[in-house]
Write a protein that holds these residues in place. Structure first.
Motif, PDB file in Angstrom:
ATOM      1  N   ILE A  86       0.861  -1.184   0.000  1.00 49.00           N
ATOM      2  CA  ILE A  86       0.000   0.000   0.000  1.00 49.00           C
ATOM      3  C   ILE A  86       0.898   1.235   0.000  1.00 49.00           C
ATOM      4  CG2 ILE A  86      -1.774   1.294   1.242  1.00 49.00           C
ATOM      5  CD1 ILE A  86      -2.554  -1.390   2.607  1.00 49.00           C
ATOM      6  N   ASP A  87       0.728   2.093  -0.987  1.00 47.47           N
ATOM      7  CA  ASP A  87       1.478   3.356  -1.043  1.00 47.47           C
ATOM      8  C   ASP A  87       0.679   4.434  -0.322  1.00 47.47           C
ATOM      9  OD1 ASP A  87       3.529   2.263  -2.581  1.00 47.47           O
ATOM     10  OD2 ASP A  87       2.515   2.737  -4.465  1.00 47.47           O
ATOM     11  N   GLU A  88       1.327   5.177   0.573  1.00 44.82           N
ATOM     12  CA  GLU A  88       0.599   6.156   1.382  1.00 44.82           C
ATOM     13  C   GLU A  88       0.350   7.477   0.664  1.00 44.82           C
ATOM     14  OE1 GLU A  88       2.959   6.669   4.875  1.00 44.82           O
ATOM     15  OE2 GLU A  88       4.287   8.146   3.950  1.00 44.82           O
ATOM     16  N   ASN A  89       1.053   7.738  -0.425  1.00 43.17           N
ATOM     17  CA  ASN A  89       0.822   8.943  -1.238  1.00 43.17           C
ATOM     18  C   ASN A  89       1.575   8.781  -2.552  1.00 43.17           C
ATOM     19  OD1 ASN A  89       3.578   9.794  -0.710  1.00 43.17           O
ATOM     20  ND2 ASN A  89       2.885  10.581   1.261  1.00 43.17           N
ATOM     21  N   GLY A  90       1.619   9.839  -3.353  1.00 42.02           N
ATOM     22  CA  GLY A  90       2.263   9.764  -4.654  1.00 42.02           C
ATOM     23  C   GLY A  90       3.674  10.309  -4.678  1.00 42.02           C
ATOM     24  N   GLN A  91       4.306  10.466  -3.525  1.00 38.81           N
ATOM     25  CA  GLN A  91       5.669  10.978  -3.459  1.00 38.81           C
ATOM     26  C   GLN A  91       6.677   9.877  -3.796  1.00 38.81           C
ATOM     27  OE1 GLN A  91       6.527  13.431   0.088  1.00 38.81           O
ATOM     28  NE2 GLN A  91       4.325  13.427   0.479  1.00 38.81           N
ATOM     29  N   GLY A  92       7.880  10.305  -4.140  1.00 41.84           N
ATOM     30  CA  GLY A  92       8.902   9.350  -4.531  1.00 41.84           C
ATOM     31  C   GLY A  92       9.256   8.344  -3.461  1.00 41.84           C
TER      32      GLY A  92
END
Length: 313
Positions: A101-107
């Motif tokens: 699960i990615d928590e946001n679209g940051q690198g």
């Protein structure tokens, strides 16, 4: 491990230090994962900006050992970090990783997707975070390559394979896991992972407490406060794993996130009422938060962006 958790929960910003380049020599990870509550682990990143020394591990990489597989929260800033985290997971459990699960679209949340994609593991993100990474992924990758140099090897832009909008409920093993988008906050598609039966939230960049939060160009501070008051606070979590810094509690992240945002808007509001301009706004008094890591890098920029948002309210 319980004493570690108690120490973490009592941690104050004074205990954080952005001057420590690496806490886990021999691993690309900045620190070795700790068990926050039974079966919920987190490798705590540096509170400093991303550097070659910390390999870009300046956010928290968490995972849940459910009993029927492992769920990882955050792809990581580079292939090498995701690979190192996987090695730590395999040393703890034989259960396979079944979801990232990615928590946001940051690198630092998504660039490590490249490793997990190679393993054939599904990757979930909020639809707005996925769009953000699709639009900016190549630039984020080039930025990571500049500081990480040879440590960037193997990293490529790998988009999430699944998206959600408001909520995704996952029942796996012994856990009920709610993947939430509570509303606009730090950036597009901010995601919180809530374990209601354990009263623990992996908050992502909704919540900060040891390093100063950055206000981006697309961070609408008023909306972030609204999302906090109407969504995040209502969780009433006992345990908080923030996006950056050690595990803590709601009172601590409220003080250094929500209350900081309110404080800064009040200071800028007073400045505007007195006819102050942008050049002077950068230097409104933020001294109550000077103890936070990255204060010197972010405080003036934050003030300027809040001024620009409030100027025509």
């Amino acid at each position: 491990m319980r004493w570690i958790v108690l120490l973490c929960l009592m941690a104050s910003p004074v205990l954080a230090s952005e001057d420590i380049p690496d806490q886990y020599p021999g691993s690309p990870l900045y620190s070795k994962p700790i068990e926050v509550i039974p079966n919920v682990w987190s490798a705590i990143g540096a509170t400093a900006p991303p550097t070659y020394e910390n390999s870009g591990h300046n956010n928290n990489l968490s995972f849940i050992v459910t009993g029927d597989g492992v769920i990882v929260i955050n792809g990581g800033a580079a292939y090498i970090l995701a690979q190192a985290l996987h090695a730590e997971i395999q040393a703890i459990t034989d259960q396979p990783v079944k979801l990232v699960i990615d928590e946001n679209g940051q690198g630092h949340a998504m660039l490590g997707n490249s490793y997990w994609a190679e393993q054939g593991i599904p990757i979930l993100a909020h639809v707005d975070a996925a769009h953000e990474f699709e639009e900016r992924g190549s630039r984020l990758l080039e930025g990571m390559k500049r500081y990480n140099r040879d440590k960037a090897e193997g990293t490529f832009v790998a988009l999430p394979t699944e998206t959600f909008e408001d909520k995704r409920v996952i029942e796996m093993g012994d856990f009920i896991i709610e993947v939430l988008h509570l509303g606009p906050a730090h950036g597009p598609g901010d995601t919180q992972v809530w374990l209601p039966e354990d009263s623990l939230v992996i908050a992502g960049d909704m919540a900060f407490h040891q390093r100063m939060l950055p206000i981006f160009e697309d961070t609408i501070v008023y909306d972030w406060i609204e999302t906090w008051d109407n969504g995040f606070e209502a969780l009433n979590a006992t345990y908080v794993i923030p996006g950056h810094g050690t595990p803590t509690n709601m009172a601590q992240v409220r003080r250094y996130t929500r209350d900081y945002l309110v404080y800064l808007r009040e200071k800028i509001g007073e400045h505007l009422d007195n006819g102050g301009d942008l050049a002077e706004a950068y230097y409104v008094d933020q001294s109550p938060y000077k103890i936070l890591d990255t204060f010197d890098e972010l405080a003036t920029r934050n003030a300027g962006r809040v001024y620009e948002q409030m100027e025509f309210e």
